[in-house]
Design an enzyme around this catalytic site. Structure first.
Site, PDB file in Angstrom:
ATOM      1  N   LYS A  13       0.840  -1.217   0.000  1.00 35.03           N
ATOM      2  CA  LYS A  13       0.000   0.000   0.000  1.00 35.03           C
ATOM      3  C   LYS A  13       0.870   1.260   0.000  1.00 35.03           C
ATOM      4  O   LYS A  13       0.716   2.149  -0.829  1.00 35.03           O
ATOM      5  CB  LYS A  13      -0.939   0.021   1.229  1.00 35.03           C
ATOM      6  CG  LYS A  13      -1.886  -1.157   1.315  1.00 35.03           C
ATOM      7  CD  LYS A  13      -2.817  -1.067   2.506  1.00 35.03           C
ATOM      8  CE  LYS A  13      -2.145  -1.226   3.862  1.00 35.03           C
ATOM      9  NZ  LYS A  13      -1.565  -2.557   4.095  1.00 35.03           N
ATOM     10  N   ARG A  89     -10.942   0.404   7.748  1.00 34.10           N
ATOM     11  CA  ARG A  89     -10.687  -1.023   7.990  1.00 34.10           C
ATOM     12  C   ARG A  89     -11.862  -1.679   8.692  1.00 34.10           C
ATOM     13  O   ARG A  89     -11.758  -2.819   9.144  1.00 34.10           O
ATOM     14  CB  ARG A  89      -9.426  -1.211   8.844  1.00 34.10           C
ATOM     15  CG  ARG A  89      -8.192  -0.782   8.104  1.00 34.10           C
ATOM     16  CD  ARG A  89      -6.913  -1.238   8.766  1.00 34.10           C
ATOM     17  NE  ARG A  89      -5.824  -0.441   8.238  1.00 34.10           N
ATOM     18  CZ  ARG A  89      -4.568  -0.848   8.169  1.00 34.10           C
ATOM     19  NH1 ARG A  89      -4.228  -2.020   8.608  1.00 34.10           N
ATOM     20  NH2 ARG A  89      -3.658  -0.044   7.661  1.00 34.10           N
ATOM     21  N   ARG A 124      11.704  -5.136   5.161  1.00 33.74           N
ATOM     22  CA  ARG A 124      11.344  -3.711   5.023  1.00 33.74           C
ATOM     23  C   ARG A 124      12.210  -2.827   5.914  1.00 33.74           C
ATOM     24  O   ARG A 124      12.507  -3.140   7.055  1.00 33.74           O
ATOM     25  CB  ARG A 124       9.880  -3.480   5.407  1.00 33.74           C
ATOM     26  CG  ARG A 124       9.559  -1.977   5.481  1.00 33.74           C
ATOM     27  CD  ARG A 124       8.106  -1.652   5.491  1.00 33.74           C
ATOM     28  NE  ARG A 124       7.332  -2.437   6.411  1.00 33.74           N
ATOM     29  CZ  ARG A 124       6.011  -2.534   6.363  1.00 33.74           C
ATOM     30  NH1 ARG A 124       5.329  -1.895   5.459  1.00 33.74           N
ATOM     31  NH2 ARG A 124       5.378  -3.269   7.243  1.00 33.74           N
ATOM     32  N   ARG A 153      10.389  -0.939  11.595  1.00 35.77           N
ATOM     33  CA  ARG A 153       9.170  -0.690  12.382  1.00 35.77           C
ATOM     34  C   ARG A 153       9.075  -1.657  13.553  1.00 35.77           C
ATOM     35  O   ARG A 153       9.492  -2.797  13.440  1.00 35.77           O
ATOM     36  CB  ARG A 153       7.950  -0.876  11.480  1.00 35.77           C
ATOM     37  CG  ARG A 153       7.435   0.414  10.929  1.00 35.77           C
ATOM     38  CD  ARG A 153       6.431   0.204   9.847  1.00 35.77           C
ATOM     39  NE  ARG A 153       5.269  -0.591  10.230  1.00 35.77           N
ATOM     40  CZ  ARG A 153       4.206  -0.765   9.439  1.00 35.77           C
ATOM     41  NH1 ARG A 153       4.177  -0.185   8.257  1.00 35.77           N
ATOM     42  NH2 ARG A 153       3.193  -1.492   9.828  1.00 35.77           N
ATOM     43  N   ARG A 164      -1.377  -9.129  12.395  1.00 38.32           N
ATOM     44  CA  ARG A 164      -2.007  -8.105  11.540  1.00 38.32           C
ATOM     45  C   ARG A 164      -2.805  -8.746  10.413  1.00 38.32           C
ATOM     46  O   ARG A 164      -3.879  -8.276  10.043  1.00 38.32           O
ATOM     47  CB  ARG A 164      -0.952  -7.147  10.948  1.00 38.32           C
ATOM     48  CG  ARG A 164      -0.039  -6.498  11.969  1.00 38.32           C
ATOM     49  CD  ARG A 164       0.325  -5.068  11.606  1.00 38.32           C
ATOM     50  NE  ARG A 164       1.148  -4.893  10.430  1.00 38.32           N
ATOM     51  CZ  ARG A 164       2.481  -5.096  10.373  1.00 38.32           C
ATOM     52  NH1 ARG A 164       3.129  -5.513  11.449  1.00 38.32           N
ATOM     53  NH2 ARG A 164       3.145  -4.871   9.260  1.00 38.32           N
TER      54      ARG A 164
HETATM   55  P1  AP5 Z   1       4.715  -1.449   2.025  1.00 39.27           P
HETATM   56  O1  AP5 Z   1       4.442  -0.647   0.811  1.00 39.27           O
HETATM   57  O2  AP5 Z   1       5.326  -0.783   3.198  1.00 39.27           O
HETATM   58  O3  AP5 Z   1       3.410  -2.289   2.457  1.00 39.27           O
HETATM   59  P2  AP5 Z   1       2.066  -1.820   3.204  1.00 39.27           P
HETATM   60  O4  AP5 Z   1       0.927  -2.505   2.517  1.00 39.27           O
HETATM   61  O5  AP5 Z   1       2.031  -0.348   3.327  1.00 39.27           O
HETATM   62  O6  AP5 Z   1       2.282  -2.567   4.587  1.00 39.27           O
HETATM   63  P3  AP5 Z   1       2.025  -2.110   6.105  1.00 39.27           P
HETATM   64  O7  AP5 Z   1       2.773  -3.093   6.949  1.00 39.27           O
HETATM   65  O8  AP5 Z   1       2.321  -0.672   6.274  1.00 39.27           O
HETATM   66  O9  AP5 Z   1       0.505  -2.393   6.251  1.00 39.27           O
HETATM   67  P4  AP5 Z   1      -0.277  -2.534   7.609  1.00 39.27           P
HETATM   68  O10 AP5 Z   1      -1.666  -2.418   7.171  1.00 39.27           O
HETATM   69  O11 AP5 Z   1       0.095  -3.784   8.332  1.00 39.27           O
HETATM   70  O12 AP5 Z   1       0.299  -1.355   8.502  1.00 39.27           O
HETATM   71  P5  AP5 Z   1      -0.144   0.144   8.732  1.00 39.27           P
HETATM   72  O13 AP5 Z   1       1.066   0.958   8.890  1.00 39.27           O
HETATM   73  O14 AP5 Z   1      -1.127   0.562   7.712  1.00 39.27           O
HETATM   74  O15 AP5 Z   1       5.647  -2.671   1.530  1.00 39.27           O
HETATM   75  C1  AP5 Z   1       6.152  -3.638   2.422  1.00 39.27           C
HETATM   76  C2  AP5 Z   1       7.565  -4.044   1.983  1.00 39.27           C
HETATM   77  O16 AP5 Z   1       7.496  -4.718   0.730  1.00 39.27           O
HETATM   78  C3  AP5 Z   1       8.534  -2.861   1.775  1.00 39.27           C
HETATM   79  O17 AP5 Z   1       9.808  -3.244   2.168  1.00 39.27           O
HETATM   80  C4  AP5 Z   1       8.487  -2.610   0.257  1.00 39.27           C
HETATM   81  O18 AP5 Z   1       9.694  -2.076  -0.220  1.00 39.27           O
HETATM   82  C5  AP5 Z   1       8.236  -4.008  -0.276  1.00 39.27           C
HETATM   83  N1  AP5 Z   1       7.407  -4.031  -1.481  1.00 39.27           N
HETATM   84  C6  AP5 Z   1       6.275  -3.296  -1.706  1.00 39.27           C
HETATM   85  N2  AP5 Z   1       5.761  -3.584  -2.922  1.00 39.27           N
HETATM   86  C7  AP5 Z   1       6.584  -4.536  -3.462  1.00 39.27           C
HETATM   87  C8  AP5 Z   1       6.586  -5.261  -4.697  1.00 39.27           C
HETATM   88  N3  AP5 Z   1       5.607  -5.087  -5.593  1.00 39.27           N
HETATM   89  N4  AP5 Z   1       7.553  -6.160  -4.907  1.00 39.27           N
HETATM   90  C9  AP5 Z   1       8.530  -6.380  -3.986  1.00 39.27           C
HETATM   91  N5  AP5 Z   1       8.593  -5.725  -2.786  1.00 39.27           N
HETATM   92  C10 AP5 Z   1       7.628  -4.814  -2.541  1.00 39.27           C
HETATM   93  O19 AP5 Z   1      -0.882   0.040  10.128  1.00 39.27           O
HETATM   94  C11 AP5 Z   1      -0.137  -0.288  11.287  1.00 39.27           C
HETATM   95  C12 AP5 Z   1      -1.062  -0.438  12.481  1.00 39.27           C
HETATM   96  O20 AP5 Z   1      -1.742   0.808  12.719  1.00 39.27           O
HETATM   97  C13 AP5 Z   1      -2.189  -1.464  12.332  1.00 39.27           C
HETATM   98  O21 AP5 Z   1      -1.753  -2.765  12.673  1.00 39.27           O
HETATM   99  C14 AP5 Z   1      -3.230  -0.913  13.304  1.00 39.27           C
HETATM  100  O22 AP5 Z   1      -2.898  -1.253  14.644  1.00 39.27           O
HETATM  101  C15 AP5 Z   1      -3.088   0.593  13.130  1.00 39.27           C
HETATM  102  N6  AP5 Z   1      -3.997   1.112  12.093  1.00 39.27           N
HETATM  103  C16 AP5 Z   1      -3.676   1.526  10.836  1.00 39.27           C
HETATM  104  N7  AP5 Z   1      -4.789   1.898  10.163  1.00 39.27           N
HETATM  105  C17 AP5 Z   1      -5.836   1.708  11.021  1.00 39.27           C
HETATM  106  C18 AP5 Z   1      -7.238   1.900  10.891  1.00 39.27           C
HETATM  107  N8  AP5 Z   1      -7.821   2.336   9.764  1.00 39.27           N
HETATM  108  N9  AP5 Z   1      -8.006   1.602  11.970  1.00 39.27           N
HETATM  109  C19 AP5 Z   1      -7.465   1.149  13.130  1.00 39.27           C
HETATM  110  N10 AP5 Z   1      -6.154   0.937  13.298  1.00 39.27           N
HETATM  111  C20 AP5 Z   1      -5.334   1.218  12.242  1.00 39.27           C
HETATM  112 ZN    ZN Z   2       1.987   0.950   5.002  1.00 35.04          ZN
END
Ligand code: AP5
Ligand code: ZN
Length: 207
Positions: A13, A89, A124, A153, A164
Site C-alpha cells: 500500500k 478497515r 522492510r 518498524r 495483523r
Molecule cells: P509497504 O508498501 O510498506 O506495504 P504496506 O501494505 O504499506 O504494509 P504495512 O505493513 O504498512 O501495512 P499494515 O496495514 O500492516 O500497517 P499500517 O502501517 O497501515 O511494503 C512492504 C515491503 O514490501 C517494503 O519493504 C516494500 O519495499 C516491499 N514491497 C512493496 N511492494 C513490493 C513489490 N511489488 N515487490 C517487492 N517488494 C515490494 O498500520 C499499522 C497499524 O496501525 C495497524 O496494525 C493498526 O494497529 C493501526 N492502524 C492503521 N490503520 C488503522 C485503521 N484504519 N483503523 C485502526 N487501526 C489502524
Molecule cells: Zn503501510
C-alpha cells in the site's frame, strides 16, 4: 481524485502510494504513519495506540476516526484530492466517512499471497529522513548514507505480521462489500512498477 487503497500488511500500500502521489499529486493520508508519529512523540493517543499496534489489532475508532477526518478536512486534501492508505478497515470507519460526505471514486485492493507478505515485512526498512519505504532485496537504498540510517518498524516481525494478517482477514470482506461497485482488485505480487502500471491505467480512465 479520491482514492482508497487497501490490502494485507506489507501488500505494498505505502509503496504504491509513493508512486501514485508522485504522478497524481494527491494528499497521502496513512493512519498507520500518523499513529506511529503519535507513538514516537509520546502523546496520550500514541501511548494508547501502541498497545493495539503491537498486537496487530485495530486502534479504537475514537482515536483513528478523528485523526483521519481532521486530516481530510485540511485545505490541501480538499483542493488536491486524497489517497487514503489503510482506511477504512471496518464498516464503522466507513460509515463515519460517508456521514461527513467523503465518498471515494475508486477502491483499490492489493492481492498478494501470504508467503510473499512475510518476506516483505522482514526485509522492510524505512528512511526516517525522507519517510521512504525500502526493502533490503527488492528496493535497496540508493546510497551508503541512506543505508546507514534506515530503521525498522516495531511491528515488523514474522510473529507480528501474522497478527495483523488475522485482523485483516476478519475485516476485509465487510469493508469490500461497501465499495463493491468502485473496487478494482490488483495483483500485488508482481514487481512494484508492474503493480503501479495496473493502478495507473485504472486511474487514468477516471480523469
Ligand atoms: P509497504 O508498501 O510498506 O506495504 P504496506 O501494505 O504499506 O504494509 P504495512 O505493513 O504498512 O501495512 P499494515 O496495514 O500492516 O500497517 P499500517 O502501517 O497501515 O511494503 C512492504 C515491503 O514490501 C517494503 O519493504 C516494500 O519495499 C516491499 N514491497 C512493496 N511492494 C513490493 C513489490 N511489488 N515487490 C517487492 N517488494 C515490494 O498500520 C499499522 C497499524 O496501525 C495497524 O496494525 C493498526 O494497529 C493501526 N492502524 C492503521 N490503520 C488503522 C485503521 N484504519 N483503523 C485502526 N487501526 C489502524
Ligand atoms: Zn503501510
Amino acid at each position: 481524485l479520491k482514492i482508497m487503497i487497501s490490502g494485507a500488511p506489507a501488500s505494498g500500500k505505502g509503496t504504491q502510494c509513493e508512486l501514485i502521489t508522485k504522478k497524481y499529486e494527491l494528499v497521502h493520508i496513512a493512519p498507520g504513519d500518523l499513529l506511529r508519529a503519535e507513538v514516537a512523540a509520546g502523546t496520550e493517543n500514541g501511548r494508547c495506540a501502541k498497545e493495539y499496534m503491537e498486537n496487530g489489532q485495530l486502534v479504537p475508532d475514537e482515536i483513528v476516526v478523528m485523526m483521519v477526518k481532521d486530516r481530510l478536512l485540511q485545505s490541501d486534501a480538499q483542493e488536491k484530492g486524497w489517497l487514503l492508505d489503510g482506511y477504512p478497515r471496518s464498516s464503522s470507519q466507513a460509515t463515519v466517512l460517508k456521514e461527513f460526505g467523503f465518498q471515494p471514486d475508486l477502491f483499490i485492493l492489493l492481492e498478494v499471497s501470504e508467503e510473499i507478505l512475510v518476506e516483505r515485512v522482514v526485509g522492510r526498512r524505512l528512511d526516517p529522513v525522507t519517510g521512504r519505504i525500502y526493502h533490503l532485496k527488492y528496493s535497496p537504498p540508493e546510497t551508503e548514507e541512506i543505508a546507514a540510517r534506515l530503521t525498522q518498524r516495531f511491528d515488523d516481525t514474522e510473529e507480528k505480521v501474522k497478527l495483523r494478517l488475522c485482523t485483516h482477514h476478519q475485516n476485509v470482506e465487510a469493508v469490500l462489500s461497501l465499495y463493491e461497485d468502485i473496487t478494482v482488485k490488483v495483483n500485488g505480487s508482481a514487481s512494484k512498477h508492474v503493480v503501479f502500471a495496473q493502478i495507473d491505467s485504472t486511474m487514468t480512465k477516471l480523469l
